[in-house]
Structures are given as structure tokens and as C-alpha cells.
Scaffold this motif. Structure first.
Motif, PDB file in Angstrom:
ATOM      1  N   PHE A  43       0.807  -1.223   0.000  1.00  0.00           N
ATOM      2  CA  PHE A  43       0.000   0.000   0.000  1.00  0.00           C
ATOM      3  C   PHE A  43       0.839   1.271   0.000  1.00  0.00           C
ATOM      4  O   PHE A  43       0.306   2.351  -0.218  1.00  0.00           O
ATOM      5  CB  PHE A  43      -0.939   0.029   1.213  1.00  0.00           C
ATOM      6  CG  PHE A  43      -2.092  -0.932   1.111  1.00  0.00           C
ATOM      7  CD1 PHE A  43      -3.162  -0.677   0.274  1.00  0.00           C
ATOM      8  CD2 PHE A  43      -2.109  -2.095   1.865  1.00  0.00           C
ATOM      9  CE1 PHE A  43      -4.236  -1.563   0.185  1.00  0.00           C
ATOM     10  CE2 PHE A  43      -3.178  -2.988   1.796  1.00  0.00           C
ATOM     11  CZ  PHE A  43      -4.240  -2.722   0.943  1.00  0.00           C
ATOM     12  N   VAL A  44       2.106   1.211   0.309  1.00  0.00           N
ATOM     13  CA  VAL A  44       3.048   2.312   0.405  1.00  0.00           C
ATOM     14  C   VAL A  44       2.809   3.149   1.663  1.00  0.00           C
ATOM     15  O   VAL A  44       3.734   3.663   2.253  1.00  0.00           O
ATOM     16  CB  VAL A  44       3.056   3.210  -0.861  1.00  0.00           C
ATOM     17  CG1 VAL A  44       4.087   4.312  -0.751  1.00  0.00           C
ATOM     18  CG2 VAL A  44       3.284   2.383  -2.114  1.00  0.00           C
ATOM     19  N   THR A  45       1.579   3.273   2.099  1.00  0.00           N
ATOM     20  CA  THR A  45       1.242   4.023   3.302  1.00  0.00           C
ATOM     21  C   THR A  45       0.339   3.164   4.183  1.00  0.00           C
ATOM     22  O   THR A  45      -0.315   2.253   3.689  1.00  0.00           O
ATOM     23  CB  THR A  45       0.527   5.344   2.953  1.00  0.00           C
ATOM     24  OG1 THR A  45       0.206   6.034   4.165  1.00  0.00           O
ATOM     25  CG2 THR A  45      -0.754   5.108   2.181  1.00  0.00           C
ATOM     26  N   THR A  46       0.317   3.479   5.451  1.00  0.00           N
ATOM     27  CA  THR A  46      -0.580   2.745   6.357  1.00  0.00           C
ATOM     28  C   THR A  46      -1.816   3.581   6.702  1.00  0.00           C
ATOM     29  O   THR A  46      -2.687   3.109   7.421  1.00  0.00           O
ATOM     30  CB  THR A  46       0.150   2.356   7.657  1.00  0.00           C
ATOM     31  OG1 THR A  46       0.656   3.545   8.268  1.00  0.00           O
ATOM     32  CG2 THR A  46       1.267   1.371   7.375  1.00  0.00           C
ATOM     33  N   GLN A  47      -1.879   4.778   6.164  1.00  0.00           N
ATOM     34  CA  GLN A  47      -2.993   5.674   6.454  1.00  0.00           C
ATOM     35  C   GLN A  47      -4.305   5.115   5.883  1.00  0.00           C
ATOM     36  O   GLN A  47      -4.383   4.732   4.719  1.00  0.00           O
ATOM     37  CB  GLN A  47      -2.720   7.060   5.871  1.00  0.00           C
ATOM     38  CG  GLN A  47      -3.689   8.109   6.362  1.00  0.00           C
ATOM     39  CD  GLN A  47      -3.246   9.502   5.950  1.00  0.00           C
ATOM     40  OE1 GLN A  47      -2.381   9.675   5.121  1.00  0.00           O
ATOM     41  NE2 GLN A  47      -3.877  10.491   6.544  1.00  0.00           N
ATOM     42  N   GLY A  48      -5.326   5.054   6.732  1.00  0.00           N
ATOM     43  CA  GLY A  48      -6.654   4.623   6.318  1.00  0.00           C
ATOM     44  C   GLY A  48      -6.822   3.113   6.183  1.00  0.00           C
ATOM     45  O   GLY A  48      -7.856   2.658   5.709  1.00  0.00           O
ATOM     46  N   GLY A  97      -7.649  -1.461   2.273  1.00  0.00           N
ATOM     47  CA  GLY A  97      -7.189  -0.099   2.015  1.00  0.00           C
ATOM     48  C   GLY A  97      -7.418   0.264   0.568  1.00  0.00           C
ATOM     49  O   GLY A  97      -8.016  -0.487  -0.195  1.00  0.00           O
ATOM     50  N   ASN A  98      -6.922   1.429   0.188  1.00  0.00           N
ATOM     51  CA  ASN A  98      -7.037   1.900  -1.187  1.00  0.00           C
ATOM     52  C   ASN A  98      -5.681   1.851  -1.868  1.00  0.00           C
ATOM     53  O   ASN A  98      -4.670   2.245  -1.293  1.00  0.00           O
ATOM     54  CB  ASN A  98      -7.571   3.334  -1.235  1.00  0.00           C
ATOM     55  CG  ASN A  98      -9.041   3.395  -0.903  1.00  0.00           C
ATOM     56  OD1 ASN A  98      -9.828   2.623  -1.437  1.00  0.00           O
ATOM     57  ND2 ASN A  98      -9.419   4.290  -0.019  1.00  0.00           N
ATOM     58  N   LYS A  99      -5.681   1.334  -3.079  1.00  0.00           N
ATOM     59  CA  LYS A  99      -4.474   1.306  -3.905  1.00  0.00           C
ATOM     60  C   LYS A  99      -4.887   1.739  -5.300  1.00  0.00           C
ATOM     61  O   LYS A  99      -5.785   1.151  -5.901  1.00  0.00           O
ATOM     62  CB  LYS A  99      -3.860  -0.080  -3.935  1.00  0.00           C
ATOM     63  CG  LYS A  99      -2.609  -0.132  -4.805  1.00  0.00           C
ATOM     64  CD  LYS A  99      -1.747  -1.297  -4.453  1.00  0.00           C
ATOM     65  CE  LYS A  99      -0.573  -1.374  -5.393  1.00  0.00           C
ATOM     66  NZ  LYS A  99       0.630  -0.839  -4.829  1.00  0.00           N
ATOM     67  N   ASP A 100      -4.235   2.762  -5.778  1.00  0.00           N
ATOM     68  CA  ASP A 100      -4.529   3.297  -7.115  1.00  0.00           C
ATOM     69  C   ASP A 100      -6.007   3.640  -7.275  1.00  0.00           C
ATOM     70  O   ASP A 100      -6.624   3.360  -8.296  1.00  0.00           O
ATOM     71  CB  ASP A 100      -4.083   2.314  -8.209  1.00  0.00           C
ATOM     72  CG  ASP A 100      -2.594   2.000  -8.137  1.00  0.00           C
ATOM     73  OD1 ASP A 100      -1.825   2.908  -7.766  1.00  0.00           O
ATOM     74  OD2 ASP A 100      -2.212   0.859  -8.443  1.00  0.00           O
ATOM     75  N   GLY A 101      -6.614   4.189  -6.211  1.00  0.00           N
ATOM     76  CA  GLY A 101      -8.006   4.622  -6.253  1.00  0.00           C
ATOM     77  C   GLY A 101      -9.025   3.500  -6.129  1.00  0.00           C
ATOM     78  O   GLY A 101     -10.209   3.742  -6.261  1.00  0.00           O
ATOM     79  N   GLN A 102      -8.582   2.285  -5.884  1.00  0.00           N
ATOM     80  CA  GLN A 102      -9.481   1.143  -5.768  1.00  0.00           C
ATOM     81  C   GLN A 102      -9.402   0.553  -4.364  1.00  0.00           C
ATOM     82  O   GLN A 102      -8.325   0.491  -3.773  1.00  0.00           O
ATOM     83  CB  GLN A 102      -9.075   0.046  -6.757  1.00  0.00           C
ATOM     84  CG  GLN A 102      -9.079   0.483  -8.198  1.00  0.00           C
ATOM     85  CD  GLN A 102     -10.203  -0.138  -8.963  1.00  0.00           C
ATOM     86  OE1 GLN A 102     -10.593  -1.245  -8.685  1.00  0.00           O
ATOM     87  NE2 GLN A 102     -10.739   0.577  -9.926  1.00  0.00           N
TER      88      GLN A 102
END
Length: 163
Positions: A119-124, A142-147
Motif C-alpha cells: 500500500f506504500v502508506t498505512t494511512q486509512g 485499504g485503497n491502492k490506485d483509487g481502488q
């Protein structure tokens, strides 16, 4: 042959009957189409006893029944001890799987690293621990590339599924 008056009477009688039959048919189809929420009192006694123990002090949010691998399973969603939990329970009261929400920072190191790499980030992100057939898995949403993406990971941090 029917005269005009008898034809009209026959039509007027037939219309409500046809409408009633159509509504009854739709209701039957709707019931057959999918799982429907149940109440605790609807459950077989062994399932009800297990659910009452598992959710003591909590709030049951939803109860559904499903057929999985040819057997009837009761899916229970609840909030217990400030955690979201979900249980799949067999007709005899046996717990098949259980899942609970957990804080992201409580994930094992290998899983945290795999999640951060993906995810690159843990936010959200939201994390869950799932035990199925005595094996522990972790799910992270989580969200990845808007999905919206859900990862299912092994205890070793290997990504097993991506939904």
C-alpha cells in the motif's frame, strides 16, 4: 358461449386472482434469491448458545444463513469489547471461522512490512485477524490506485489473496 355480461364478470374476477398469484410468486422468488437477516431467536439451539457465549456483553449487528460447501452456516456480525467480530457457525454450534478487527500497529512485523510495501502508506488501512480451521490469517483493507483492495496474508506475511 358466454354473453358479454358474463365475459366482463369473468375478467373482473380473473384480474385480482392473477395479481394475487403474481405477487405470491414474486415473494417466493425473493425468498429464494439470497441470505436474509435473522434474529437470535430464529437460530437452532446449539447455534444460539454459541452465539450468546461469543457475544456476551456485546451487540449483534447481523445474522445470516448461507450454504457453504454443501452445509448450512450461520454468519454472525457483532461488536464485542470495542472490536468488530464475525463468526461462521455450523448447525451443531461449532465455530468454523472467526474474525476480529485489530489495531494496525498490533500486526506481526512480517505482515506490517508486506502491507507497507503493497500500500506504500498505512494511512486509512483496517486490519482483521481471522482463524479458519486453526490457521491464522490477516486481512488488511485499504485503497491502492483509487481502488478498494483487501489483502489476505499468512502469518509469515505472504500475500495469499487480493480482492
Amino acid at each position: 358461449m358466454l354473453n358479454r355480461t358474463n365475459q366482463i364478470i369473468l375478467i373482473l374476477i380473473s384480474i385480482p386472482i392473477a395479481l394475487w398469484l403474481g405477487c405470491a410468486q414474486k415473494k417466493t422468488e425473493k425468498i429464494k434469491k439470497g441470505p436474509h437477516p435473522l434474529k437470535l431467536s430464529d437460530l437452532p439451539k446449539p447455534v444460539r448458545v454459541t452465539v450468546e457465549k461469543l457475544t456476551m456483553g456485546g451487540v449483534i449487528k447481523k445474522i445470516d444463513k448461507e450454504i457453504e460447501e454443501g452445509r448450512l452456516i450461520f454468519d454472525i456480525e457483532a461488536r464485542v469489547n470495542n472490536k468488530d467480530v464475525e463468526y461462521d457457525i455450523a448447525e451443531n454450534g461449532t465455530i468454523i471461522t472467526w474474525e476480529e478487527s485489530i489495531p494496525l500497529d498490533s500486526l506481526p512485523e512480517a505482515i506490517r512490512m508486506a502491507v507497507e510495501n503493497y500500500f506504500v502508506t498505512t494511512q486509512g488501512l483496517k486490519a482483521h485477524r481471522e482463524i479458519e480451521k486453526n490457521v491464522t490469517f490477516y486481512e488488511v483493507e485499504g485503497n491502492k490506485d483509487g481502488q478498494k483492495v483487501t489483502l489476505k496474508l499468512s502469518e509469515a506475511g505472504q500475500i495469499l489473496e487480493t480482492e
